[in-house]
Design a protein around this motif. Structure first.
Motif, short mmCIF file in Angstrom:
data_model
loop_
_atom_site.label_atom_id
_atom_site.label_comp_id
_atom_site.label_asym_id
_atom_site.label_seq_id
_atom_site.Cartn_x
_atom_site.Cartn_y
_atom_site.Cartn_z
N LYS A 56 0.57 -1.47 0.06
CA LYS A 56 -0.06 0.09 0.18
C LYS A 56 0.89 1.00 -0.01
O LYS A 56 1.99 1.27 0.41
N THR A 58 0.68 5.31 1.24
CA THR A 58 -0.40 6.60 2.16
C THR A 58 0.02 7.25 1.91
O THR A 58 1.31 8.05 2.14
N THR A 114 -4.86 10.68 6.92
CA THR A 114 -4.08 9.84 5.91
C THR A 114 -5.07 9.75 4.77
O THR A 114 -6.24 9.26 5.25
N THR A 116 -5.19 6.42 1.91
CA THR A 116 -4.04 4.69 1.57
C THR A 116 -4.93 4.38 1.10
O THR A 116 -5.71 4.24 0.71
N ASP A 118 -4.57 1.20 -1.04
CA ASP A 118 -4.13 -0.52 -1.12
C ASP A 118 -4.21 -1.77 -1.81
O ASP A 118 -5.90 -1.75 -2.81
#
Length: 214
Positions: A56, A58, A114, A116, A118
């Motif tokens: 991922k 972020t 944040t 992200t 993924d």
């Protein structure tokens, strides 16, 4: 001689060290100032050695507090990938009221948060790709990207070393003293002593005097 003994507990401890799982590695990077906040995973400027191991990416961001507090101000944008296999793929993020795939309220800490991407959730890259990027755009609100963190599966990292296990030692068996000879229960002890001519001889407990002839 002392013997080194490895107990079952010792062997189990050694096996546990050898099979200790390893965690993922996090790589902090500065996204490109290209309007897309691009993080390159494969190609010129790649920040990792193996893009297929990336789990991922972020983005750490700062919002405008007044815009967060104002329900009429929409904050949001898109996050996604760019490669031969994915094309320009996009997932939307924003305030939960906008019902986006990524809600900024889920990670808010004051005016920090944040966003992200993924790979397991939104899709990753193909082994055949010759370039691969993850990007972040803001379409509404004031959003400052502070940094990005790339999480990589670190299966090759060594497990933490445990202290060496010292083998236990058996204490040496105590030596028994040598047995003394047993004396006869009856009669005289068979003893003989001869020093020289004219001396005494003791034999079987009998004393014999040798006299010199005239």
């Amino acid at each position: 001689m002392k013997k080194a003994v490895l107990t079952l507990a010792t062997l189990a401890a050694v096996a546990a060290v050898a099979t200790t799982p390893v965690s993922a590695a996090e790589i902090e990077v500065t996204p490109a100032a290209d309007g897309n906040n691009t993080v390159t995973l494969l190609g010129d400027g790649a920040v990792v050695d193996d893009f297929t191991a990336v789990e991922k990416v972020t983005f750490y961001v700062t919002y405008d507090q007044a815009e967060l507090d104002n329900a009429d101000t929409w904050i949001g944008g898109g996050i996604g990938t760019n490669s031969e296999s994915t094309g320009w793929a996009m997932t939307e993020w924003g305030k939960a009221s906008g019902e986006k795939a990524i809600a900024i309220e889920d990670t808010l800490d004051g005016n920090k948060g944040t966003i992200t991407y993924d790979m397991a959730e939104f899709g990753g890259f193909a082994d055949t790709d010759t370039y691969a990027q993850v990007w972040l755009q803001a379409w509404g609100g004031t959003v400052t990207v502070d940094k990005a963190v790339v999480t990589v599966a670190d299966s090759a990292a060594p497990a933490e070393e445990e202290p060496a296990v010292e083998p236990t030692e058996e204490a040496p068996a105590e030596e028994e003293p040598a047995a003394e000879p047993e004396l006869p229960k009856t009669g005289t002890a068979p003893v003989a002593l001869y020093v020289g001519f004219g001396s005494l001889m003791l034999l079987g407990g009998v004393v014999i005097a040798n006299k010199k002839r005239a």
